[in-house]
Structures are given as structure tokens and as C-alpha cells.
Design an enzyme around this catalytic site. Structure first.
Site, PDB file in Angstrom:
ATOM      1  N   SER A  23       1.375  -0.839   0.225  1.00  0.00           N
ATOM      2  CA  SER A  23      -0.012  -0.297  -0.142  1.00  0.00           C
ATOM      3  C   SER A  23       0.456   1.448  -0.263  1.00  0.00           C
ATOM      4  O   SER A  23       2.236   0.799   0.109  1.00  0.00           O
ATOM      5  CB  SER A  23      -0.843  -0.357   0.800  1.00  0.00           C
ATOM      6  OG  SER A  23       0.096  -0.142   2.139  1.00  0.00           O
ATOM      7  N   ASP A  60       5.838 -10.333   7.953  1.00  0.00           N
ATOM      8  CA  ASP A  60       6.049  -9.669   8.715  1.00  0.00           C
ATOM      9  C   ASP A  60       7.356  -9.646   9.486  1.00  0.00           C
ATOM     10  O   ASP A  60       8.154 -10.458   9.701  1.00  0.00           O
ATOM     11  CB  ASP A  60       5.554 -10.193  10.865  1.00  0.00           C
ATOM     12  CG  ASP A  60       5.849  -9.017  11.339  1.00  0.00           C
ATOM     13  OD1 ASP A  60       6.303  -8.115  11.245  1.00  0.00           O
ATOM     14  OD2 ASP A  60       5.377  -9.463  12.449  1.00  0.00           O
ATOM     15  N   TYR A 152      10.010   6.651  15.652  1.00  0.00           N
ATOM     16  CA  TYR A 152       9.949   6.798  14.183  1.00  0.00           C
ATOM     17  C   TYR A 152      10.976   7.933  14.083  1.00  0.00           C
ATOM     18  O   TYR A 152      11.466   7.453  12.669  1.00  0.00           O
ATOM     19  CB  TYR A 152       8.229   7.497  13.794  1.00  0.00           C
ATOM     20  CG  TYR A 152       9.220   7.424  12.211  1.00  0.00           C
ATOM     21  CD1 TYR A 152       8.850   5.947  11.542  1.00  0.00           C
ATOM     22  CD2 TYR A 152       8.203   8.922  11.077  1.00  0.00           C
ATOM     23  CE1 TYR A 152       8.205   6.554  10.044  1.00  0.00           C
ATOM     24  CE2 TYR A 152       8.184   8.865  10.010  1.00  0.00           C
ATOM     25  CZ  TYR A 152       8.205   7.628   9.617  1.00  0.00           C
ATOM     26  OH  TYR A 152       8.116   7.716   8.218  1.00  0.00           O
TER      27      TYR A 152
END
Length: 248
Positions: A23, A60, A152
Site C-alpha cells: 500500500s 511480518d 519513528y
């Protein structure tokens, strides 16, 4: 959607792996490499973009055994990986005082550790082939000193340092390693969760180019860094952000 109008002949027939290709930016990259005639495999938890023509490998990436196995299946199907695009990321917002050791480990596992171990898995074959290209997706967020997702931004600073260290270590083997640092790209996830009209307007005011960025804007820069057109470029970070890091 903005996509690359350029053709990179050396990418035709090349074996490409994209992590997080189901995506958003990753899906745009998968389509971009397919349009160049590359043999593309991508790893993700699910294929939300339904990227036809590419080999979808459910994985994963925080499970290193599963990551290694998926990269092995890509190699068995398409041959030795010549181009690796580390794109997978999780930019879930979080506050510093709420971070637990478990969340730290989870965040680093997807945003940084998977980059290192994916690269480590493909480098031996690249070395044997006499070269290859690794493109690591970073982010300008760490350059801007943004709050709201400190793990992040820390991981993305780490990606930049990792990129430079791998470029230095494996340059003698003909392996180039570069980073692409997108600005705020309006993926479906961003639009659903954080791209309010006020936030987007404030960010566009910081860009030199006064239009929202879309996933396809990242395709041309990624293809360039992967291809022989950037054959003298390694250890670099290319911002594709509409000019934010230029204007501060």
C-alpha cells in the site's frame, strides 16, 4: 497520480524486492518497477493495493525468520536480488512519556532492524554478482525536529547512518546504498488519520512547491537511485519533499 515518465533500460529484467509494498508509497514503487519491466517481489502483511504482476510474499518483517524465508522465496522465483528497496514503516503517533520498552522494541524492529537484516540477507548474492543497489526509505521528519513520533524520527536518523555505513563497507563490492527521504506524502493512511485541512495547509506553506505530494512522486527518485543512471552515487540521502528541507 504523478509517476516517472523516464525509462531506465537497465532495470528491465532486474530482480527487485520491495518491503512494505502492499500500500501507499510501497505500492507505487512496486508499480513503478513493474512499468520498467523488472521482476518484482514485495513483502507486506497484506496486498491492499492488489499489485498485479508482482510476486506478493506475506511477511511480518519483524519476524527475522519469516523475513529471511520471504527473501529466499523471492530469490527462488526471480533469481538473486539485484535491487532491494527497504520501504516498510510504521509512523504511528506516540508521546515520549507513554513509550514502554515493549513499544520501543516493536517500533525499532519494523522501522530500523528490518532494514539491516533485509540488506544483510541480499548482500552476499549482490557481492557475488559484482554489484547491486539498495534504496532505503527514510523521512525528512528527523531533519525537521518534529514531535509526535520520537521513535519513528530516531529510526529514520538511524536509517541514514546505516545507509552511509553500508555504502562505505560494500562499495568495494560494487554495491551502492542510498536513502530516499520523502516529505509528507498523502497516502490513504495519512489522509485517514492525520491530514486535516489545517495541518496540510501549514505543511504546504513550508514547501517550495505548493501542492500535496502523492505516492507516485517517490517513484522517479527511487528508480533513479536503483538504476545505473545513478552509478556514481552512493551513501547519499535524497530528499523528495517539495522543498521543505531547503526552506527550513
Amino acid at each position: 497520480m504523478h509517476t516517472s515518465a523516464a525509462t531506465f533500460p537497465d532495470l528491465a529484467g532486474s530482480a527487485v524486492v520491495v518491503t512494505g509494498g502492499g500500500s501507499g508509497i510501497g505500492a507505487a514503487l512496486v508499480r513503478g518497477f513493474l512499468d520498467q519491466g523488472a521482476r518484482v517481489a514485495f513483502l507486506d502483511l497484506e496486498d491492499r493495493a492488489e499489485s498485479g504482476g508482482a510476486l506478493f510474499l506475506p511477511c511480518d518483517v519483524t519476524d527475522l525468520g519469516a523475513l529471511d524465508a520471504a527473501l529466499g522465496r523471492a530469490r527462488e522465483t526471480h533469481g538473486a536480488t539485484g535491487i532491494l528497496v527497504n520501504n516498510v514503516a510504521n509512523d504511528t503517533r506516540h508521546a515520549t512519556l507513554d513509550v514502554t520498552p515493549e513499544f520501543w522494541d516493536e517500533s525499532m524492529a519494523v522501522n530500523l532492524r528490518s532494514y539491516f537484516f533485509a540488506a544483510r540477507a541480499v548482500i552476499p548474492a549482490m557481492r557475488e554478482a559484482g554489484g547491486g543497489s539498495i534504496v532505503n526509505l527514510s523521512s525528512i521528519s528527523y531533519l525537521m525536529g518534529q514531535a509526535g513520533y520520537p521513535l519513528y524520527t530516531a529510526a529514520n536518523a538511524g536509517i541514514t547512518s546505516l545507509t552511509r555505513s553500508l555504502a562505505r563497507e560494500f562499495g568495494p563490492d560494487g554495491i551502492r546504498v542510498n536513502a530516499l527521504a520523502p516529505g509528507w506524502v498523502m497516502t490513504e493512511r495519512q489522509k485517514a488519520l492525520w491530514a486535516t485541512e489545517e495541518a496540510v495547509s501549514a505543511h504546504l506553506a513550508r514547501q517550495c512547491l505548493p501542492r500535496p505530494l502523492v505516492p507516485g512522486d517517490m517513484v522517479g527518485p527511487a528508480l533513479f537511485l536503483a538504476s545505473a543512471a545513478s552509478g556514481a552515487i552512493t551513501g547519499q540521502v535524497l530528499p523528495a519533499d517539495g522543498g521543505v528541507v531547503t526552506t527550513g
